[in-house]
Write an enzyme that holds these catalytic residues in place. Structure first.
Site, mmCIF file in Angstrom:
data_model
loop_
_atom_site.group_PDB
_atom_site.id
_atom_site.type_symbol
_atom_site.label_atom_id
_atom_site.label_comp_id
_atom_site.label_asym_id
_atom_site.label_seq_id
_atom_site.Cartn_x
_atom_site.Cartn_y
_atom_site.Cartn_z
ATOM 1 N N ARG A 173 27.466 -47.103 14.743
ATOM 2 C CA ARG A 173 28.335 -47.603 13.669
ATOM 3 C C ARG A 173 27.519 -48.403 12.668
ATOM 4 N NH1 ARG A 173 31.813 -47.424 17.954
ATOM 5 N NH2 ARG A 173 33.439 -45.867 17.589
ATOM 6 N N ASP B 123 27.983 -41.248 17.531
ATOM 7 C CA ASP B 123 29.415 -41.506 17.411
ATOM 8 C C ASP B 123 29.942 -40.795 16.174
ATOM 9 O OD1 ASP B 123 32.061 -42.744 17.692
ATOM 10 O OD2 ASP B 123 31.034 -44.124 19.042
ATOM 11 N N ASP C 104 34.992 -41.022 26.457
ATOM 12 C CA ASP C 104 36.124 -41.898 26.145
ATOM 13 C C ASP C 104 36.907 -41.398 24.931
ATOM 14 O OD1 ASP C 104 33.773 -42.522 24.645
ATOM 15 O OD2 ASP C 104 34.784 -44.309 23.883
ATOM 16 N N GLU C 105 38.163 -41.786 24.903
ATOM 17 C CA GLU C 105 39.009 -41.683 23.715
ATOM 18 C C GLU C 105 38.995 -40.296 23.074
ATOM 19 O OE1 GLU C 105 39.005 -46.277 22.227
ATOM 20 O OE2 GLU C 105 37.364 -45.052 21.481
ATOM 21 N N HIS D 151 34.480 -38.539 19.880
ATOM 22 C CA HIS D 151 33.543 -39.388 19.128
ATOM 23 C C HIS D 151 32.385 -38.534 18.624
ATOM 24 C CE1 HIS D 151 35.371 -43.337 19.487
ATOM 25 N NE2 HIS D 151 35.616 -43.106 20.762
ATOM 26 N N THR E 98 29.715 -52.074 17.114
ATOM 27 C CA THR E 98 29.264 -52.696 15.855
ATOM 28 C C THR E 98 30.031 -52.245 14.610
ATOM 29 O OG1 THR E 98 27.548 -51.014 15.633
ATOM 30 C CG2 THR E 98 26.923 -53.075 16.732
ATOM 31 N N GLU E 99 31.272 -51.799 14.769
ATOM 32 C CA GLU E 99 32.022 -51.413 13.562
ATOM 33 C C GLU E 99 32.029 -52.544 12.531
ATOM 34 O OE1 GLU E 99 33.181 -50.903 16.646
ATOM 35 O OE2 GLU E 99 34.555 -49.188 16.738
ATOM 36 N N TYR F 124 33.125 -57.321 26.721
ATOM 37 C CA TYR F 124 32.788 -56.762 25.403
ATOM 38 C C TYR F 124 32.387 -57.930 24.497
ATOM 39 C CZ TYR F 124 34.206 -51.827 25.798
ATOM 40 O OH TYR F 124 34.291 -50.490 26.106
ATOM 41 N N PHE F 125 31.163 -57.872 24.018
ATOM 42 C CA PHE F 125 30.659 -58.989 23.224
ATOM 43 C C PHE F 125 30.935 -58.818 21.731
ATOM 44 C CE2 PHE F 125 27.213 -59.919 26.665
ATOM 45 C CZ PHE F 125 28.213 -60.349 27.521
ATOM 46 N N TRP G 191 35.793 -49.690 31.427
ATOM 47 C CA TRP G 191 35.891 -50.540 30.229
ATOM 48 C C TRP G 191 37.313 -50.976 29.926
ATOM 49 C CZ3 TRP G 191 38.210 -49.408 25.372
ATOM 50 C CH2 TRP G 191 38.701 -48.095 25.233
#
Ligand code: ACM
Length: 772
Positions: free
Chosen positions: A173, A202, A336-337, A273, A479-480, A428-429, A403
């Site tokens: 991202r 991604d 994922d997703e 993704h 990092t979006e 998740y940081f 997650w």
């Protein structure tokens, strides 16, 4: 209140406030060893070792690993200004020796254990592996750094709690430089973290050079902008955003990591993704129409690889190059997703699903992942994927990265699969680390340092046998909305140090306050390495409430970690350890200038804060001091592109721009202004069409102000028209409302706005007596 995250102002100061000594500084004072992560077994020996004339290391009697590790130790000592300590002399100075012997051989996985013995005549590091030597040297460095030439006699016997001690970084991202990646690897090694999970692909970017498919990076590596301008024409276009890591860079990074006992685990996302690779090679996609442009928004895109033979050939070619570059035992394949609309709507894919005898698209994803796993296994590697790979049935040997909470990890372990825990709460940081109004962009709610430190990594639902399937824990950062390397650092450090202690040190006894006492020395070492860690856990937060006739305020001071004592001044003078100690809410005459800083003994923690307190500032609420109206957590975002130091960070609630000012003191004001901004609707949701900005024609938008609740009496309407299509932050004209008495919640709800713009309420400024 500090409205903006003053990057340009604060960061150059660094950690000047942290004295060069540590909280536990001199050898005499030490009652425990100041090492992070805390060693498993520590015992105090007799006396101290005198290092004033240096520490000798004799290369002629050391094995090759020991020589390499001693050189590494020399480098670490140089970063903390202790470069002169190590000598090649063998006479007249205490000696550092390495002994090749087993300390604690683990039941499974690599032996990373070591012992470190500091005696009156020298230091011995013993281990059966280079990793053990390395970790012994790192513990020693932490004991010697910034030391006065004496070190207490200690015996440490140390071994990790978990095999997998990971950090995940999203370089898709927003991308980070090679230099930054190496700095991160240094920090990880210094905290005995040993898995760097690198999110390289991604929807918004493909960041790994694949020689066989150059369009992956030439096309998929670049998008038109970082994010769209938030109002058409209001910013100059930022130009293409992107880049990629060449294979040569990756080889350097992998080798650098290996020297530090870190395995780089690459992640190549599939089947979702995958927009970037499918813009580059649309023939492997499932969309009805081939993709032609790179996305500039965030969220979940609907683009999936097509489950056909040609796609598998393509992915296998990619994975072949990936496995050549990364010797990691594990290859991460995402999973994922993956929303399945395109698979549901594509007749060819439906035909395939039925031909395979599968009952739904989740089963098709399982089949997809199992086929990839077979390829990975055939090359002697193991597959790891996000917990969605459990849906539709887990393939034979896969490891699950949990997650969405712990359930994925628990389910996997119960089924006999290995699992790695990185639940979004609290690991998740990219979530904020404190409620402070000057935190940079991040997701709500807060994952504090203490949350990370105290995370229960051994779920009670699992039997002891099942718990052996928990390989370890990982802190992950997406990092979006974390655009730059300094922001990534702020989010990662020191939460990664808390994670390290969670991952390495034994379960009990564990004491967060003790960690906070050891942390200033750790932060100082990070600063020595040129890093910019967050000091959120130590910094003073001030909350002022007007009292009496509004010429005084009651000011509450606190720090998140509650370590030490807060000292303050309200007379404009600088704060020091001899300034008054905060014990109870202060009564201050307005206006006042507050300086405050927490100290542990004489050691300053964090940086001093300075605040001008007026009646207006005491009544004002920043967007992040307002509650969202509904249950949806917000994301703290900033307007983009980056233009200057003063970037407001907003609490953005996409579903409903509405917030509540709690307990407004309505005896004090009958007028207010609202500061607003806007960002474009840039989050894909379950593949739904994004509203188009060309639809943004509504000029009827307003903020309705209700008392007590959002369905309470309407007090005022604030037209949004003056802010429509304007750049930056806009303060709307003041509105008045009939006098009320007492304390009431006030609801501020945006109404009648078009769907393409997301309005954000930046602040509410009541106008008190002194401003009428
Ligand atoms: C994830 O956060 N989508 C793994």
């Amino acid at each position: 209140m500090r409205m903006f995250w003053k990057i340009g102002l604060l960061l150059p100061l660094g950690l000047v406030a942290i004295a060069s000594g540590t909280v536990k500084s001199s050898a005499q004072q030490q009652d425990s060893v100041s090492v992070i992560p805390e060693p498993a077994h520590v015992s105090r020996g007799n006396g101290t070792l005198d290092l004033r004339h240096g520490l000798g290391f004799d290369t002629s009697v050391a094995d090759a690993d020991a020589v390499g590790v001693a050189r590494y130790l020399q480098g670490l000592l140089a970063t903390t200004g202790d470069g002169g300590l190590m000598k090649s002399s063998t006479k007249g100075v205490p000696q550092l020796r390495f002994a090749h012997r087993a300390v604690h051989v683990p039941r499974a996985g690599e032996d990373e254990s070591y012992s470190l013995e500091v005696g009156a005549d020298g230091i011995v590091i013993a281990a059966s592996s280079r990793a053990g030597y390395l970790y012994g040297a790192i513990s020693l460095w932490q004991m010697l750094a910034h030391n006065s030439g004496e070190v207490a006699a200690w015996r440490i016997e140390d071994e990790p709690r978990f095999r997998w001690r990971g950090i995940m970084l999203d370089s898709a991202r927003h991308m980070q430089s090679e230099k930054f990646i190496l700095q991160l690897l240094d920090y990880m090694a210094e905290h005995k973290l040993n898995r760097f999970h690198w999110h390289l692909t991604d929807d918004q970017g493909w960041r790994i050079e694949i020689t066989r498919y150059p369009r992956l990076t030439a096309v998929g590596g670049y998008r038109p902008q970082t994010m769209p301008p938030y109002q058409p024409g209001s910013f100059a276009p930022t130009g293409p955003y992107g880049g990629f890591y060449t294979q040569e860079q990756i080889r350097r990074i992998v080798a650098y990591a290996r020297e530090r006992n870190i395995t780089v685990v690459p992640e190549i996302e599939m089947p979702g993704h995958a927009t970037a690779p499918l813009v580059a090679y649309p023939e492997y996609g499932s969309a009805a129409k081939p993709l032609t442009s790179m996305p500039v928004g965030w969220g979940i895109y609907p683009n999936l690889y097509s489950p056909k033979d040609a796609t598998f050939a393509f992915l296998e070619d990619i994975l072949t190059e990936v496995m050549e570059l990364f010797p990691s035992e594990y290859i991460h394949v995402g999973g994922d997703e993956a929303i399945k609309n395109q698979w549901k709507e594509n007749p060819e894919i439906q035909q395939k699903l039925h031909a395979l005898g599968l009952h739904d698209e989740d089963a098709l994803q399982s089949w997809f992942m199992a086929r990839i796993e077979k390829f990975i296994n055939a090359h002697g590697r193991k597959m790891v994927g996000w917990d969605e790979i459990l849906q539709g049935g887990l393939s034979q040997n896969a490891t699950v990265m949990s997650w969405r909470g712990m359930q994925g990890g628990i389910a996997a372990a119960k089924q006999g699969h290995d699992a790695i825990l990185t639940p979004n709460r609290p690991l998740y940081f990219n979530y904020r680390q404190s409620e402070a109004t000057d935190e940079p962009a991040g997701r709500d709610p807060v994952n504090s340092l203490a949350d990370v430190y105290n995370f229960q990594a051994q779920p009670a639902e699992l039997t002891p046998a099942e718990q052996t399937h928990i390989l370890g824990v990982q802190g992950s950062i997406w990092t979006e909305y974390i655009l730059t390397e300094d922001r990534v650092q702020h989010m990662l450090f020191p939460r990664a140090a808390a994670l390290a202690e969670l991952a390495w040190s034994p379960t009990a006894p564990k004491d967060f306050m003790d960690f906070l006492q050891r942390l200033p020395a750790d932060l100082k070492r990070a600063e020595d390495a040129g890093l910019e860690p967050a000091l959120s856990v130590y910094e003073v937060e001030a909350h002022a409430m007007p009292v009496g006739a509004g010429d005084h305020a009651s000011v509450i001071l606190s720090t998140q970690g509650a370590l030490g004592q807060i000292h303050y001044t309200v007379d404009g003078s600088q704060v020091s350890a001899t300034s008054p100690t905060y014990r109870e809410p202060l009564s201050v005459r307005l206006p006042a200038t507050l300086h405050a800083l927490a100290f542990e003994g004489n050691t300053a923690l964090g940086r001093p804060i300075t605040q001008q307190i007026t009646l207006a500032s005491a009544l004002r609420r920043d967007s992040r001091e307002l509650d969202p109206c509904g249950n949806s957590a917000g994301i703290q975002m900033e307007q983009d592109p980056i233009r200057n130091a003063e970037r407001p960070v907003f609490r953005v609630v996409y579903s409903r721009p509405c917030c509540v000012y709690r307990k407004a003191d309505l005896d004090r004001f009958t007028r207010l202004t609202v500061g607003v901004g806007s960002i474009p609707y840039i989050f894909q949701s379950q593949g739904k069409q994004l509203p188009s900005r060309s639809d943004a024609t509504s000029t009827q938008a307003q903020i309705a102000v209700h008392i007590d609740s959002c369905t309470g009496e309407l007090l005022a309407k604030v037209p949004l028209q003056p802010a429509y299509r304007k750049d930056g932050l806009i303060t709307l004209p003041a509105v008045s409302f009939p006098r009320q008495t007492g304390q009431h919640d006030m609801c501020f709800a945006v109404e009648g706005a078009d769907a393409a713009t997301v309005w954000v309420l930046n602040y509410i400024q009541p106008m008190g007596g002194d401003e009428r």
